[in-house]
Design an enzyme around this catalytic site. Structure first.
Site: not given
Ligand SMILES: Cc1cc2nc3c(=O)[nH]c(=O)nc-3n(C[C@H](O)[C@H](O)[C@H](O)COP(=O)(O)OP(=O)(O)OC[C@H]3O[C@@H](n4cnc5c(N)ncnc54)[C@H](O)[C@@H]3O)c2cc1C
Length: 388
Positions: A136, A138, A171, A277, A345, A348, A372, A374, A376
């Protein structure tokens, strides 16, 4: 204790009273299979960062991604919560395997809902049965939570091909997938386009190492004048972003289920350890503080499971499920971290070591609060409903 838990079985019985025995038998036997065939390799997969292809193939052979799809597409035609209950069991056994399957499942869902009959025949059958694997695409380096900020572009050229340029980041299943469900900007907004892995100009970056889910494959994707036939457009040009949002709502239920599974694994290890334990001449399980923590773990897991299966029921019945999916994801993923923290925890000093294999669950759970959407962003969506 059976791998398929009593709590899961009670929920399924009450969701489907008329088919309770049939569904519970099926899930119990899937749980036995996962315990015997998937669980034993989970630790090595994490330690050595092995892509769990073998596990995934075994699971595909059992019937997994095809659970909720109609029989004319080689599906099993079973309710969506059955798929979600299986996802929980795989998450409990090996989260690296489960995340790779979950992302694959999100693509199957999108292709089923927004693809046409020809695409169902040509691609979806192979995907839901696991003959082919999907990714996927995005996220980009400057477009994560704010996915609309993507810059990858697709232009329909005079030869009837989509010409794609740009790059994607983080990805899952990258380099391992046969098809990439890619979102790009077009003249009409956004589009979803299926890109086969052997397409010229398409490449992936190097493997990205990470704190958890170490068996899953994570890379960037590059599109350098990639040409795919116009028939690879999924649905309508201009609707791509709406498809992404809808696919993510479904995907969030799978992430919630996976998180419940991770938490259940941590809970069961904790119960076993606290009965073995000893400290101050007693087993840890005899201390009230240990019991209070275990009670909180059980209660939170049960609550998250109910929310997750309920969201799955709504999705399966084609009712609105977006907010419930976000609530389930927010609660289940944060819950899994709290439960895994208690688990470490209660173990231990041993819990902090690699030998105990407990911190793997916390490390795996952490991604669930990020991928998918965060936590937030879940809060933004859920609170948006309150103030609409
Ligand atoms: C192991 C792994 C697998 C993944 N697999 C896929 C995949 O298969 N396909 C794909 O497309 N993507 C994938 N991702 C990407 C993932 O979906 C994104 O990392 C995620 O959506 C967050 O985007 P970012 O990392 O750019 O964080 P950012 O958008 O930069 O966010 C940084 C921080 O700011 C906060 N933030 C951002 N906007 C707001 C707001 N409006 N209000 C409050 N807080 C906010 C966020 O919550 C976060 O804490 C993957 C990521 C990882 C680490």
């Amino acid at each position: 204790m059976p791998f398929y838990t009593e709590d899961q079985s009670k929920i399924i019985s009450n969701l489907f009273p008329e088919r309770a025995e049939e569904y519970n038998q099926l899930l119990e036997s899937f749980g036995d299979f996962v315990e015997k065939e998937i669980l034993p390799t989970a630790r090595t997969i994490d330690k050595q960062g092995i892509f769990p292809k073998e596990n995934m193939d075994k699971i595909f052979r059992q019937g997994f991604t095809n659970i909720p799809y109609p029989q004319d597409l080689e599906g099993l035609g079973l309710p969506y919560p059955i798929y979600i209950a299986c996802m929980e069991l795989v998450g409990k056994a090996c989260a690296s395997t489960a995340i790779s399957l979950a992302i694959h499942g999100t693509v199957c869902d999108g292709l089923y809902r927004f693809g046409n009959r020809e695409q169902h025949e040509k691609y979806l059958k192979d995907l839901i049965t696991g003959r082919k694997l999907a990714a996927f695409g995005l996220t980009e380096s400057n477009a994560g939570s704010d996915a609309r900020a993507m810059t990858t572009q697709a232009i329909l050229d005079s030869s009837g091909h989509w010409k794609i340029n740009g790059s994607k980041m983080y990805i899952t299943n990258s380099a391992k997938a046969d098809y990439y469900f890619v979102f790009a900007k077009t003249d009409k907004g956004y589009a979803a386009i299926l890109v086969p892995n052997e397409t010229q100009g398409f490449s992936w970056g190097s493997n990205i190492t990470k704190m958890g889910l170490r068996g899953s494959s994570l890379m960037g994707l590059n599109f350098d004048n990639v040409l795919v036939p116009k028939e690879n457009l999924v649905g309508e040009n201009g609707e791509g972003f709406e498809y992404a949002k809808k696919m993510l709502f479904g995907g969030r239920i799978t992430i919630a289920a996976l998180s419940v599974g991770i938490a259940q694994a941590a809970l069961e290890k904790t119960i076993t350890y606290s009965k073995e334990r000893e400290a101050f001449g007693k087993h840890l399980s005899e201390f009230e503080i240990t019991r209070a923590k275990v009670a909180d773990m059980m209660t939170e897991i049960h609550g998250a499971r109910l929310m997750t299966y309920y969201a799955a029921l709504l999705k399966g019945r084609e009712q609105d499920f977006g907010i419930e999916a976000c609530e389930a994801k927010l609660y289940a993923t944060e819950m899994a971290l709290r439960v895994c923290n208690h688990a470490i925890q209660i173990h231990g000093g041993y819990g902090y070591t690699d030998e105990a294999d407990v911190h793997r669950h916390w490390r795996d759970a952490k991604l669930m609060t990020i991928g998918e959407g965060t936590s937030e962003i879940m809060q933004v969506i859920i609170s948006g409903k309150a103030f609409e």
